[in-house]
Design a protein around this motif. Structure first.
Motif, PDB file in Angstrom:
ATOM      1  N   UNK A 186      11.471  14.345  -5.398  1.00  0.00           N
ATOM      2  CA  UNK A 186      12.061  13.873  -4.135  1.00  0.00           C
ATOM      3  C   UNK A 186      11.203  12.756  -3.530  1.00  0.00           C
ATOM      4  N   UNK A 187       9.891  12.943  -3.551  1.00  0.00           N
ATOM      5  CA  UNK A 187       8.974  11.925  -3.018  1.00  0.00           C
ATOM      6  C   UNK A 187       9.081  10.652  -3.849  1.00  0.00           C
ATOM      7  N   UNK A 188       9.106  10.804  -5.188  1.00  0.00           N
ATOM      8  CA  UNK A 188       9.253   9.645  -6.076  1.00  0.00           C
ATOM      9  C   UNK A 188      10.522   8.868  -5.744  1.00  0.00           C
ATOM     10  N   UNK A 189      11.628   9.597  -5.542  1.00  0.00           N
ATOM     11  CA  UNK A 189      12.904   8.956  -5.230  1.00  0.00           C
ATOM     12  C   UNK A 189      12.827   8.253  -3.876  1.00  0.00           C
ATOM     13  N   UNK A 190      12.177   8.877  -2.918  1.00  0.00           N
ATOM     14  CA  UNK A 190      12.017   8.282  -1.593  1.00  0.00           C
ATOM     15  C   UNK A 190      11.218   6.989  -1.653  1.00  0.00           C
ATOM     16  N   UNK A 191      10.120   6.992  -2.429  1.00  0.00           N
ATOM     17  CA  UNK A 191       9.302   5.786  -2.590  1.00  0.00           C
ATOM     18  C   UNK A 191      10.114   4.673  -3.247  1.00  0.00           C
ATOM     19  N   UNK A 192      10.890   5.044  -4.279  1.00  0.00           N
ATOM     20  CA  UNK A 192      11.716   4.060  -4.986  1.00  0.00           C
ATOM     21  C   UNK A 192      12.767   3.464  -4.047  1.00  0.00           C
ATOM     22  N   UNK A 193      13.417   4.327  -3.258  1.00  0.00           N
ATOM     23  CA  UNK A 193      14.438   3.854  -2.313  1.00  0.00           C
ATOM     24  C   UNK A 193      13.828   2.915  -1.272  1.00  0.00           C
ATOM     25  N   UNK A 253       0.843  -1.190   0.000  1.00  0.00           N
ATOM     26  CA  UNK A 253       0.000   0.000   0.000  1.00  0.00           C
ATOM     27  C   UNK A 253       0.880   1.242   0.000  1.00  0.00           C
ATOM     28  N   UNK A 254       0.533   2.189  -0.872  1.00  0.00           N
ATOM     29  CA  UNK A 254       1.149   3.510  -0.880  1.00  0.00           C
ATOM     30  C   UNK A 254       0.074   4.425  -0.321  1.00  0.00           C
ATOM     31  N   UNK A 255       0.425   5.226   0.687  1.00  0.00           N
ATOM     32  CA  UNK A 255      -0.598   6.011   1.376  1.00  0.00           C
ATOM     33  C   UNK A 255      -0.253   7.503   1.404  1.00  0.00           C
ATOM     34  N   UNK A 256      -1.295   8.330   1.251  1.00  0.00           N
ATOM     35  CA  UNK A 256      -1.155   9.779   1.464  1.00  0.00           C
ATOM     36  C   UNK A 256      -1.841  10.065   2.784  1.00  0.00           C
ATOM     37  N   UNK A 257      -1.055  10.508   3.761  1.00  0.00           N
ATOM     38  CA  UNK A 257      -1.597  10.761   5.096  1.00  0.00           C
ATOM     39  C   UNK A 257      -2.497  12.000   5.060  1.00  0.00           C
ATOM     40  N   UNK A 258      -3.324  12.189   6.096  1.00  0.00           N
ATOM     41  CA  UNK A 258      -4.160  13.400   6.145  1.00  0.00           C
ATOM     42  C   UNK A 258      -3.332  14.695   6.085  1.00  0.00           C
ATOM     43  N   UNK A 259      -2.054  14.624   6.497  1.00  0.00           N
ATOM     44  CA  UNK A 259      -1.169  15.800   6.429  1.00  0.00           C
ATOM     45  C   UNK A 259      -0.603  16.001   5.020  1.00  0.00           C
ATOM     46  N   UNK A 260      -0.821  15.044   4.131  1.00  0.00           N
ATOM     47  CA  UNK A 260      -0.350  15.163   2.751  1.00  0.00           C
ATOM     48  C   UNK A 260       0.966  14.457   2.476  1.00  0.00           C
ATOM     49  N   UNK A 261       1.511  13.757   3.466  1.00  0.00           N
ATOM     50  CA  UNK A 261       2.786  13.051   3.287  1.00  0.00           C
ATOM     51  C   UNK A 261       2.534  11.701   2.603  1.00  0.00           C
ATOM     52  N   UNK A 262       3.325  11.408   1.573  1.00  0.00           N
ATOM     53  CA  UNK A 262       3.165  10.156   0.833  1.00  0.00           C
ATOM     54  C   UNK A 262       4.268   9.182   1.251  1.00  0.00           C
ATOM     55  N   UNK A 263       3.876   7.931   1.575  1.00  0.00           N
ATOM     56  CA  UNK A 263       4.865   6.934   1.983  1.00  0.00           C
ATOM     57  C   UNK A 263       4.353   5.535   1.668  1.00  0.00           C
ATOM     58  N   UNK A 264       5.263   4.558   1.730  1.00  0.00           N
ATOM     59  CA  UNK A 264       4.873   3.159   1.574  1.00  0.00           C
ATOM     60  C   UNK A 264       4.401   2.653   2.923  1.00  0.00           C
ATOM     61  N   UNK A 265       3.399   1.811   2.903  1.00  0.00           N
ATOM     62  CA  UNK A 265       2.790   1.310   4.138  1.00  0.00           C
ATOM     63  C   UNK A 265       2.784  -0.216   4.112  1.00  0.00           C
ATOM     64  N   UNK A 266       3.896  -0.861   4.515  1.00  0.00           N
ATOM     65  CA  UNK A 266       3.961  -2.325   4.477  1.00  0.00           C
ATOM     66  C   UNK A 266       2.900  -2.993   5.357  1.00  0.00           C
ATOM     67  N   UNK A 267       2.469  -2.320   6.441  1.00  0.00           N
ATOM     68  CA  UNK A 267       1.481  -2.912   7.344  1.00  0.00           C
ATOM     69  C   UNK A 267       0.066  -2.803   6.783  1.00  0.00           C
TER      70      UNK A 267
END
Length: 96
Positions: free
Chosen positions: A78-85, A27-41
């Motif tokens: 930057x976000x794209x690179x972070x997700x890829x990393x 799951x890739x998630x956009x938090x209510x604050x607008x931060x995008x990250x991978x969510x393994x859980x």
């Protein structure tokens, strides 16, 4: 009375557009604050999109703008690179 088979939730990968069981996808998630990250859980709050555990699928989803569309946010390089990393680190962890 016959036992009803358990329903397996299906989700579509934003990269390869294949339907797969939810547990097999990341799951890739956009938090209510607008931060995008991978969510393994798969438990973080926010708007989610699903991607295969594959760097190729993530790369395709980012290139085609599918994640931008699904998460309703414009992703920065930057976000794209972070997700890829993060994806690469997760894949390294599964191989070990």
């Amino acid at each position: 009375m016959p036992v009803k088979p358990k329903k397996i939730p299906m989700r579509m990968c934003v990269g390869c557009r294949q339907m797969k069981p939810k547990k097999e996808l990341l799951r890739v998630v956009r938090s209510p604050e607008g931060e995008v990250s991978l969510d393994p859980t798969g438990k973080k709050p926010g708007r989610g999109a699903y991607c295969c555990y594959s760097a190729d699928c993530l790369k395709r989803a980012l290139k085609q703008g599918q994640l931008d569309r699904q998460l309703e946010v414009k992703l920065t390089p930057e976000v794209n690179q972070g997700l890829t990393d993060t994806m690469n680190r997760l894949l390294e962890g599964t191989k070990a």
